[in-house]
Design an enzyme around this catalytic site. Structure first.
Site, PDB file in Angstrom:
ATOM      1  CE  LYS A 182      -1.590   3.291   2.546  1.00  0.00           C
ATOM      2  NZ  LYS A 182      -1.383   4.431   1.523  1.00  0.00           N
ATOM      3  CD  GLU A 257      14.031   0.837   8.766  1.00  0.00           C
ATOM      4  OE1 GLU A 257      14.938   1.430   8.689  1.00  0.00           O
ATOM      5  OE2 GLU A 257      14.804  -1.236   8.664  1.00  0.00           O
ATOM      6  CB  CYS A 290      14.277   8.737   7.489  1.00  0.00           C
ATOM      7  SG  CYS A 290      15.018   7.297   6.238  1.00  0.00           S
ATOM      8  CD  GLU A 387      11.064  12.310  10.779  1.00  0.00           C
ATOM      9  OE1 GLU A 387      10.294  12.251  11.452  1.00  0.00           O
ATOM     10  OE2 GLU A 387      12.117  11.957  10.483  1.00  0.00           O
TER      11      GLU A 387
HETATM   12  P1  NAD Z   1       2.710   7.865   7.813  1.00  0.00           P
HETATM   13  O1  NAD Z   1       3.278   7.336   8.996  1.00  0.00           O
HETATM   14  O2  NAD Z   1       2.260   9.103   8.635  1.00  0.00           O
HETATM   15  O3  NAD Z   1       2.272   7.024   7.068  1.00  0.00           O
HETATM   16  C1  NAD Z   1       3.492   5.647   6.228  1.00  0.00           C
HETATM   17  C2  NAD Z   1       2.179   5.522   5.223  1.00  0.00           C
HETATM   18  O4  NAD Z   1       1.236   4.481   6.835  1.00  0.00           O
HETATM   19  C3  NAD Z   1       1.056   5.545   4.151  1.00  0.00           C
HETATM   20  O5  NAD Z   1       0.909   4.368   3.715  1.00  0.00           O
HETATM   21  C4  NAD Z   1      -0.221   5.625   5.145  1.00  0.00           C
HETATM   22  O6  NAD Z   1      -0.765   5.722   4.352  1.00  0.00           O
HETATM   23  C5  NAD Z   1       0.027   4.424   6.534  1.00  0.00           C
HETATM   24  N1  NAD Z   1      -1.029   4.785   7.046  1.00  0.00           N
HETATM   25  C6  NAD Z   1      -1.244   5.780   8.261  1.00  0.00           C
HETATM   26  N2  NAD Z   1      -2.163   5.746   8.998  1.00  0.00           N
HETATM   27  C7  NAD Z   1      -2.188   3.925   9.008  1.00  0.00           C
HETATM   28  C8  NAD Z   1      -3.167   3.078   9.807  1.00  0.00           C
HETATM   29  N3  NAD Z   1      -4.244   3.540  11.044  1.00  0.00           N
HETATM   30  N4  NAD Z   1      -3.461   2.285   9.114  1.00  0.00           N
HETATM   31  C9  NAD Z   1      -1.801   1.254   7.861  1.00  0.00           C
HETATM   32  N5  NAD Z   1      -1.491   2.131   7.511  1.00  0.00           N
HETATM   33  C10 NAD Z   1      -1.731   3.195   7.531  1.00  0.00           C
HETATM   34  O7  NAD Z   1       3.875   8.646   6.964  1.00  0.00           O
HETATM   35  P2  NAD Z   1       4.731   9.511   6.240  1.00  0.00           P
HETATM   36  O8  NAD Z   1       4.346  11.006   6.712  1.00  0.00           O
HETATM   37  O9  NAD Z   1       3.699   8.940   5.352  1.00  0.00           O
HETATM   38  O10 NAD Z   1       6.024   9.639   5.922  1.00  0.00           O
HETATM   39  C11 NAD Z   1       7.085  10.090   7.302  1.00  0.00           C
HETATM   40  C12 NAD Z   1       7.765   9.898   7.598  1.00  0.00           C
HETATM   41  O11 NAD Z   1       8.252   8.480   7.385  1.00  0.00           O
HETATM   42  C13 NAD Z   1       8.315  10.391   8.486  1.00  0.00           C
HETATM   43  O12 NAD Z   1       8.559  10.062  10.363  1.00  0.00           O
HETATM   44  C14 NAD Z   1      10.450   9.499   7.936  1.00  0.00           C
HETATM   45  O13 NAD Z   1      11.193   9.807   9.009  1.00  0.00           O
HETATM   46  C15 NAD Z   1       9.409   8.302   7.912  1.00  0.00           C
HETATM   47  N6  NAD Z   1      10.378   7.271   6.894  1.00  0.00           N
HETATM   48  C16 NAD Z   1      11.357   6.688   7.287  1.00  0.00           C
HETATM   49  C17 NAD Z   1      12.134   6.118   6.600  1.00  0.00           C
HETATM   50  C18 NAD Z   1      13.150   4.430   6.765  1.00  0.00           C
HETATM   51  O14 NAD Z   1      13.374   4.408   6.759  1.00  0.00           O
HETATM   52  N7  NAD Z   1      13.487   5.457   8.428  1.00  0.00           N
HETATM   53  C19 NAD Z   1      12.048   5.937   4.880  1.00  0.00           C
HETATM   54  C20 NAD Z   1      11.504   7.157   5.071  1.00  0.00           C
HETATM   55  C21 NAD Z   1      10.654   7.923   5.374  1.00  0.00           C
END
Ligand code: NAD
Length: 487
Positions: A182, A257, A290, A387
């Site tokens: 997804k 992650e 990230c 962050e």
């Molecule tokens: P987010 O947590 O808002 O969303 C990530 C994903 O989770 C999306 O696909 C979203 O639709 C889904 N999601 C949201 N609520 C959900 C639920 N209740 N059940 C299942 N899925 C759900 O994060 P974002 O804003 O898309 O991304 C930014 C974040 O990701 C930052 O904190 C960044 O640091 C982190 N990130 C980490 C890495 C790593 O490798 N450590 C890499 C890239 C981004």
């Protein structure tokens, strides 16, 4: 079936379920181009619901026994074909992703998307090369087998979505699991091209499914389905808590992650110019990474020298369109995210932190924020502890190694860190003491796919990379056979 046209390319936005493009969506969500905020959306993407999630899990459950029974060498074939298709479509994927995520086109084409192809190749080959551990104890021969675990749900964030998805999907498929991916709702379009390529690569139907939609709708329905046997997530700690709770309820292994607040530590024996250049590079793509080193920790004796170099490199940044070769800073992903980032800056200033650089929107109505540097009044300031995921750095000084380590380890995050020093002994000492999943010394973002990657603290759970990812996606089984009892 709904299609979308981006930079002259027309493609379907439908889900991919059981090898078919499925689009009976009663509702959709829009996809925007962050470089042209306020313009008409690029198009509409189906907004999957619980019914779509069930169809996708049904397909992954049905396809699992056949895919799991194939040898790693057999599974390698479609994975290598997919890698070749990605390599042949770099322009196309990069153009679509630069349009809805606004990472720089050149960087996507030359660096980021090719890594996706490499991920599929490397994991497919690694699974073939797996050597079972075998040892003899008393009267038995012991073997450790990697058994495919079952359908895996993979939930990914909006930054660098094509590459980040491949990094998680490739080990799942190579280990013999079926997958439901997804993608994030703010950058779903490159996954539509991936869906085309999955079909063309000849994966058996249901082995690799993609569904679109919002996290709390289709995402939640996927992660709570008790038939799912692995949950692999990249995104924010807040969402990880929800998905982890679903995993706990169904006793499903979960890897996460998450975000970071990485320090970039500059010692007085470092190459100051090199460190300052790297620090200014943290503004690239508006700092939406990230692993961005957002906390600059500089030895007090070199602060002024460091800042002089840093300001010069920062002044050379070009805020512009993702398709313009001169651009170094592309916009933030979405208006909501811009408001969130500006909120951090605003609260920092109001609380008494000192604004050294930027802090403003670059152009009214658009999504660029000027490269921003803040000197916090205290290490407890929100700008140091949380962050931001934007072009906002903080700078603090330290007097000695012990203080540098204490500052580096003073947040709840622990994804990565960078040290600049010319001393091998210090690199070893501080490298061990800084709490982070990855520590780079005098370099940054160089990654060997076979090395573990992940975070400590609220930066994550578990490790990806190499055998770590393949083990996560497997049920390890010990097979003990009484020696001389079989022939
Ligand atoms: P987010 O947590 O808002 O969303 C990530 C994903 O989770 C999306 O696909 C979203 O639709 C889904 N999601 C949201 N609520 C959900 C639920 N209740 N059940 C299942 N899925 C759900 O994060 P974002 O804003 O898309 O991304 C930014 C974040 O990701 C930052 O904190 C960044 O640091 C982190 N990130 C980490 C890495 C790593 O490798 N450590 C890499 C890239 C981004």
């Amino acid at each position: 079936m709904a299609t979308i046209t981006v930079r002259g390319q027309t493609f379907s936005t439908a889900h991919l379920i059981d090898g078919q493009r499925v689009d009976d969506a009663e509702s959709t969500f829009p996809s925007h181009n962050p470089c042209h905020w306020g313009a008409a959306p690029l198009g509409a993407v189906p907004r999957g619901d619980a019914k779509v999630a069930t169809l996708a899990v049904d397909a992954a459950v049905r396809a699992f026994p056949g895919w799991a029974a194939m040898s790693p060498a057999e599974r390698r074939e479609p994975m290598h074909r997919l890698a070749a298709l990605i390599d042949a479509s770099l322009d196309r994927i990069a153009a679509v992703e630069a349009s809805d995520m606004a990472m720089r086109f050149e960087s996507l084409k030359m660096r980021v998307i090719p890594r996706a192809a490499r991920n599929f190749r490397v994991y497919a080959d690694m699974a073939v090369a797996y050597e079972e551990r075998v040892w003899h104890s008393n009267t038995t021969a012991n073997r450790v087998l990697r058994m495919p675990a079952g359908p895996a749900v993979i939930i990914t964030p909006w930054n660098a979505p094509f590459m980040l998805s491949s990094w998680k999907v490739a080990p799942a498929l190579a280990a013999g699991n079926t997958v439901i991916l997804k993608p994030a709702e703010w950058s779903p379009l490159s996954a539509c091209l991936l869906a085309e390529m999955i079909v063309e690569a000849g994966f058996p139907p249901g082995v690799f499914n993609i569904v679109h939609g919002l996290g709390h709708e289709v995402g939640d329905a996927l992660v709570t389905d008790p038939r799912v046997r692995r949950l692999s997530f990249t995104g924010s700690p807040a969402t990880a808590r929800k998905i982890g709770a679903a995993g706990a309820k169904n006793i499903v292994p979960f890897t996460a992650e998450l975000g970071g607040k990485a320090p970039l530590i500059v010692f007085d024996d470092a190459d100051i110019d090199m460190a300052a250049k790297k620090a200014a590079g943290q503004y690239d793509d508006s700092g939406q990474s990230c692993m961005a080193n957002t906390r600059l920790l500089v030895h007090q004796s070199v602060r002024d020298e460091f800042l002089a170099h840093f300001y010069a490199y920062t002044a050379a940044h070009v805020l512009g369109d993702a398709f313009d070769d001169a651009t170094t800073i592309t916009p933030l992903i979405h208006g909501d995210h811009l408001d969130r980032v500006l909120g951090f800056v605003d609260r920092a200033i109001k609380s008494g932190d000192k604004l050294l650089l930027g802090g403003k929107r670059h152009r009214e109505g658009q999504l660029w924020i000027e490269p921003t540097l803040i000197e916090p009044q205290s290490n407890e300031s929100e700008i140091v502890q949380n962050e931001v995921f934007g072009p906002v750095l903080s700078i603090q000084t330290f007097a000695d190694e012990a203080e540098a380590v204490a500052l580096a380890n003073s947040t709840r995050y622990g994804l990565s860190a960078v040290l600049y020093t010319s001393s091998a002994a210090r690199a070893e000492r501080v490298g061990r003491l800084v709490r982070a999943g990855t520590v780079w010394v005098n370099c940054y973002l160089i990654r060997d796919l076979t090395a573990p990657f992940g975070g400590t603290g609220i930066s994550g759970l578990g490790r990806e990379g190499g055998d770590f990812a393949l083990d996560f996606h497997s049920d390890l089984k010990t097979l003990q056979i009484l020696e001389d009892s079989v022939s």
